[in-house]
Write a protein that holds these residues in place. Structure first.
Motif, PDB file in Angstrom:
ATOM      1  N   TYR A  48       0.836  -1.211   0.000  1.00  0.00           N
ATOM      2  CA  TYR A  48       0.000   0.000   0.000  1.00  0.00           C
ATOM      3  C   TYR A  48       0.866   1.255   0.000  1.00  0.00           C
ATOM      4  CZ  TYR A  48      -3.626   3.322   1.270  1.00  0.00           C
ATOM      5  OH  TYR A  48      -4.480   4.386   1.283  1.00  0.00           O
ATOM      6  N   ILE A  49       1.956   1.241   0.783  1.00  0.00           N
ATOM      7  CA  ILE A  49       2.856   2.395   0.830  1.00  0.00           C
ATOM      8  C   ILE A  49       3.493   2.634  -0.533  1.00  0.00           C
ATOM      9  CG2 ILE A  49       5.022   3.256   1.810  1.00  0.00           C
ATOM     10  CD1 ILE A  49       4.264   1.838   4.411  1.00  0.00           C
ATOM     11  N   ALA A  50       3.919   1.542  -1.197  1.00  0.00           N
ATOM     12  CA  ALA A  50       4.509   1.683  -2.529  1.00  0.00           C
ATOM     13  C   ALA A  50       3.493   2.236  -3.520  1.00  0.00           C
ATOM     14  CB  ALA A  50       5.033   0.325  -3.010  1.00  0.00           C
ATOM     15  N   ALA A  51       2.253   1.739  -3.460  1.00  0.00           N
ATOM     16  CA  ALA A  51       1.202   2.240  -4.351  1.00  0.00           C
ATOM     17  C   ALA A  51       0.950   3.720  -4.118  1.00  0.00           C
ATOM     18  CB  ALA A  51      -0.088   1.444  -4.128  1.00  0.00           C
ATOM     19  N   LEU A  52       0.921   4.110  -2.853  1.00  0.00           N
ATOM     20  CA  LEU A  52       0.700   5.513  -2.508  1.00  0.00           C
ATOM     21  C   LEU A  52       1.831   6.386  -3.039  1.00  0.00           C
ATOM     22  CD1 LEU A  52      -1.300   7.279  -0.866  1.00  0.00           C
ATOM     23  CD2 LEU A  52       0.247   7.018   1.084  1.00  0.00           C
ATOM     24  N   GLY A  53       3.074   5.891  -2.886  1.00  0.00           N
ATOM     25  CA  GLY A  53       4.224   6.666  -3.351  1.00  0.00           C
ATOM     26  C   GLY A  53       4.231   6.855  -4.854  1.00  0.00           C
TER      27      GLY A  53
ATOM     28  N   LEU B 127      14.120  12.040 -10.182  1.00  0.00           N
ATOM     29  CA  LEU B 127      15.409  11.453  -9.797  1.00  0.00           C
ATOM     30  C   LEU B 127      15.817  11.896  -8.402  1.00  0.00           C
ATOM     31  CD1 LEU B 127      17.332  11.790 -13.190  1.00  0.00           C
ATOM     32  CD2 LEU B 127      16.293   9.740 -12.202  1.00  0.00           C
ATOM     33  N   ILE B 128      15.541  13.163  -8.066  1.00  0.00           N
ATOM     34  CA  ILE B 128      15.887  13.633  -6.713  1.00  0.00           C
ATOM     35  C   ILE B 128      15.009  12.935  -5.674  1.00  0.00           C
ATOM     36  CG2 ILE B 128      15.899  15.636  -5.181  1.00  0.00           C
ATOM     37  CD1 ILE B 128      16.682  17.344  -7.575  1.00  0.00           C
ATOM     38  N   LEU B 129      13.731  12.751  -5.981  1.00  0.00           N
ATOM     39  CA  LEU B 129      12.859  12.029  -5.053  1.00  0.00           C
ATOM     40  C   LEU B 129      13.312  10.581  -4.875  1.00  0.00           C
ATOM     41  CD1 LEU B 129       9.328  13.345  -6.098  1.00  0.00           C
ATOM     42  CD2 LEU B 129      10.485  13.723  -3.923  1.00  0.00           C
ATOM     43  N   ALA B 130      13.781   9.965  -5.965  1.00  0.00           N
ATOM     44  CA  ALA B 130      14.324   8.601  -5.854  1.00  0.00           C
ATOM     45  C   ALA B 130      15.549   8.589  -4.947  1.00  0.00           C
ATOM     46  CB  ALA B 130      14.679   8.067  -7.234  1.00  0.00           C
ATOM     47  N   ALA B 131      16.419   9.596  -5.102  1.00  0.00           N
ATOM     48  CA  ALA B 131      17.603   9.701  -4.250  1.00  0.00           C
ATOM     49  C   ALA B 131      17.205   9.919  -2.790  1.00  0.00           C
ATOM     50  CB  ALA B 131      18.502  10.842  -4.736  1.00  0.00           C
ATOM     51  N   VAL B 132      16.167  10.733  -2.577  1.00  0.00           N
ATOM     52  CA  VAL B 132      15.670  10.977  -1.219  1.00  0.00           C
ATOM     53  C   VAL B 132      15.190   9.672  -0.586  1.00  0.00           C
ATOM     54  CG1 VAL B 132      13.749  12.009   0.063  1.00  0.00           C
ATOM     55  CG2 VAL B 132      15.089  13.407  -1.501  1.00  0.00           C
TER      56      VAL B 132
ATOM     57  N   GLY C 246      14.102  -4.249  -2.470  1.00  0.00           N
ATOM     58  CA  GLY C 246      12.853  -4.532  -3.166  1.00  0.00           C
ATOM     59  C   GLY C 246      12.347  -3.366  -3.991  1.00  0.00           C
ATOM     60  N   LEU C 247      12.701  -2.128  -3.595  1.00  0.00           N
ATOM     61  CA  LEU C 247      12.214  -0.947  -4.300  1.00  0.00           C
ATOM     62  C   LEU C 247      13.137  -0.479  -5.416  1.00  0.00           C
ATOM     63  CD1 LEU C 247      10.744   1.323  -1.468  1.00  0.00           C
ATOM     64  CD2 LEU C 247       9.522   0.394  -3.438  1.00  0.00           C
TER      65      LEU C 247
ATOM     66  N   ALA D  99      13.507   2.286 -10.642  1.00  0.00           N
ATOM     67  CA  ALA D  99      14.186   2.493 -11.919  1.00  0.00           C
ATOM     68  C   ALA D  99      13.196   2.387 -13.086  1.00  0.00           C
ATOM     69  CB  ALA D  99      15.314   1.476 -12.084  1.00  0.00           C
ATOM     70  N   TRP D 100      12.338   1.382 -13.044  1.00  0.00           N
ATOM     71  CA  TRP D 100      11.334   1.236 -14.101  1.00  0.00           C
ATOM     72  C   TRP D 100      10.343   2.398 -14.078  1.00  0.00           C
ATOM     73  CZ3 TRP D 100      11.363  -1.391 -18.355  1.00  0.00           C
ATOM     74  CH2 TRP D 100      12.089  -2.580 -18.447  1.00  0.00           C
ATOM     75  N   PHE D 101       9.993   2.865 -12.885  1.00  0.00           N
ATOM     76  CA  PHE D 101       9.076   4.004 -12.782  1.00  0.00           C
ATOM     77  C   PHE D 101       9.665   5.228 -13.478  1.00  0.00           C
ATOM     78  CE2 PHE D 101       7.698   7.852 -10.474  1.00  0.00           C
ATOM     79  CZ  PHE D 101       6.338   7.794 -10.719  1.00  0.00           C
ATOM     80  N   ALA D 102      10.963   5.469 -13.291  1.00  0.00           N
ATOM     81  CA  ALA D 102      11.607   6.622 -13.931  1.00  0.00           C
ATOM     82  C   ALA D 102      11.549   6.507 -15.456  1.00  0.00           C
ATOM     83  CB  ALA D 102      13.055   6.740 -13.457  1.00  0.00           C
ATOM     84  N   VAL D 103      11.793   5.292 -15.986  1.00  0.00           N
ATOM     85  CA  VAL D 103      11.758   5.091 -17.445  1.00  0.00           C
ATOM     86  C   VAL D 103      10.349   5.284 -17.982  1.00  0.00           C
ATOM     87  CG1 VAL D 103      12.120   3.424 -19.301  1.00  0.00           C
ATOM     88  CG2 VAL D 103      13.750   3.540 -17.401  1.00  0.00           C
TER      89      VAL D 103
END
Length: 369
Positions: A152-157, A215-220, A236-237, A242-246
Motif C-alpha cells: 500500500y505504501i509503494a502504491a501511494l508513493g 530522480l531527486i525524489l528517488a535519491a531521497v 525490493g524498491l 528504476a522502471w518508474f523513472a523510465v
C-alpha cells in the motif's frame, strides 16, 4: 526570448538549436520562479522526513510496557512486542500501573480460565490484548512475497509522485502556451523559430525539470531508507523505482505534448480548463486506481498496459513480483508507440491552433487545419 532575438540577425537557426533555445527558456523561467523553487524544496524535505519517519517506525523494536508478576511470567513467554518489567506481586504491579510507568500489568489469577488477568488503570490497551490472544497456527501454501502494508505504501508513493509531477508540469505548459497567445509573444517567437520546434522545446524543457524532480525524489527515498537501515525494503524498491523513472519519462512526454496542444486551442486563461480537464482526469485516474486496487492483480494488469496508467501500474506489479520479465518491455513498447502518435497529433493541433485568436478552436478544425 532575448536569446532568440539576439540570434535572429545572424544565420538561421537549425532545428536542434531552436529546440534547445526554447527548452533553455522554459527551464530558466521555472528555476527563476521563487514559488517553484520553494514548493520544490518543501516537497523534497517533506518526502525525506516522511521516508525517515516511516523507516524508524518500521525498525522500532520497542513494545508495550507491562508489569508481570512472578506467578504470571510463564504466560508471556514467547509473546513478542512486550516491554516487560518483573515485579514480585500484584500490589507492586498495580503501583506501576497507577504511576504510569507501564500501560498495564499481567498478574496470576486462579479464578481465570487462562490462569492470569490483565490489570489496567482505565482501559486495557487493545494491542496488548491482541498480543495475548491465543490464535491457532497459520500455514500459507502460497505466501505473499510483499507485506500488504508495504504494498500500500509503494502504491501511494508511485501514485502521488505521478499525480503531482504530471499535473504540476502539465499545468505549467498549458499556462505558458495561453500566456504567450494572450500577450502575442508567440507571434514573435514563431517569426524566429518553427512552430514544431517551439512545441518540442516546451516539452523537452519541462520534461527535464520533471525528470529532475523524479530522480531527486528517488535519491531521497534511497537516502532515507539507508539512514533507517531498511536495506531489505531498499532492495525490493530499487528495480521498481528504476522502471518508474523510465515509464514516467515517456508518459510525461505524451502528456506534455497533449497539454500544449489542448492549451493552444484557447486564447484566454479562463478557458484553458475546458480543453485540459480530460487530460487532468487521465492523470488522476491511475492515482485512484492504484490506491483502491493495489492488491487486485486484474486491475493492476490492465493498468500496466494502458499508456496513461502504465507508469504507475507496471512498477507496482514489478514491486509485487507479479510481472514476468518480458511484460515491462512490451508495456514500454506500447507506451513509446502511443507517445509518438500523441506527439504527431499534438503537433498538428498545436500548429493549426496557435495563431488563431478569439473563440475556442474546435478539435475537428484543429486536426483538419
Amino acid at each position: 526570448m532575448s536569446t532568440v532575438d539576439n540570434r535572429r540577425g545572424g544565420s538561421a537557426l537549425s532545428g536542434g538549436q531552436a529546440i534547445w533555445l526554447v527548452a533553455e527558456r522554459e527551464i530558466g523561467s521555472k528555476l527563476r520562479s521563487k514559488a517553484f523553487v520553494i514548493s520544490t524544496a518543501i516537497l523534497f524535505l517533506g518526502a525525506l522526513a516522511l521516508v525517515i519517519w516511516a523507516g524508524f517506525q518500521a525498525s522500532s523494536t520497542s513494545g508495550t510496557p507491562v508489569a508481570v508478576t512472578t506467578d504470571a511470567s510463564q504466560y508471556v513467554e514467547g509473546v513478542e512486542g512486550l516491554e516487560i518489567t518483573d515485579v514480585p506481586d500484584r500490589a507492586a504491579a498495580e503501583d506501576l500501573v497507577t504511576s504510569g510507568d507501564v500501560d498495564a500489568a499481567i498478574v496470576g489469577d486462579s479464578s481465570s480460565p487462562l490462569g492470569f488477568a490483565v490489570v489496567a488503570e482505565s482501559s486495557a490497551p487493545t494491542q496488548l490484548l491482541l498480543q495475548l490472544s491465543q490464535l491457532p497456527p497459520v500455514e500459507l501454501l502460497e505466501p505473499d512475497d510483499v507485506n500488504a502494508a508495504l504494498g500500500y505504501i509503494a502504491a501511494l508513493g508511485f501514485g502521488i509522485v505521478f499525480l503531482f509531477a504530471a499535473s504540476m508540469f502539465g499545468g505549467t505548459i498549458a499556462q505558458s502556451v495561453v500566456e504567450e497567445k494572450q500577450t502575442r509573444v508567440v507571434e514573435l517567437l514563431i517569426s524566429a523559430i518553427p512552430v514544431r520546434s517551439l512545441l518540442a522545446g516546451k516539452v523537452i524543457g519541462n520534461t527535464v525539470l520533471a525528470m529532475g524532480q523524479i530522480l531527486i525524489l528517488a535519491a531521497v527515498a534511497i537516502v532515507g531508507l539507508t539512514v533507517t537501515d531498511q536495506t531489505e525494503l531498499l532492495k525490493g524498491l530499487g528495480g521498481p523505482i528504476a522502471w518508474f523513472a523510465v515509464f514516467f519519462l515517456f508518459g510525461f512526454i505524451l502528456l506534455a505534448a497533449l497539454f500544449a496542444a489542448a492549451a493552444s486551442m484557447v486564447s484566454r486563461m479562463e478557458d484553458v480548463g475546458s480543453t485540459t480537464t480530460p487530460l487532468t482526469m487521465l492523470i488522476m485516474a491511475p492515482y485512484f486506481l492504484v490506491i483502491f486496487f493495489n492488491d487486485n492483480p486484474l486491475v493492476l494488469g490492465i493498468m500496466s498496459y494502458v499508456p496513461f496508467s502504465a507508469p504507475v501500474g507496471m512498477p507496482m506489479r514489478i514491486f509485487l513480483g507479479e510481472a514476468q520479465w518480458w511484460e515491462p518491455l512490451v508495456s514500454l513498447a506500447i507506451l513509446v508507440a502511443t507517445c509518438v502518435a500523441a506527439i504527431l497529433i499534438g503537433a498538428r493541433i498545436y500548429e493549426n491552433s496557435l495563431l488563431r485568436m478569439g473563440a475556442r478552436v474546435k478539435l475537428s478544425e484543429a486536426l483538419a487545419g
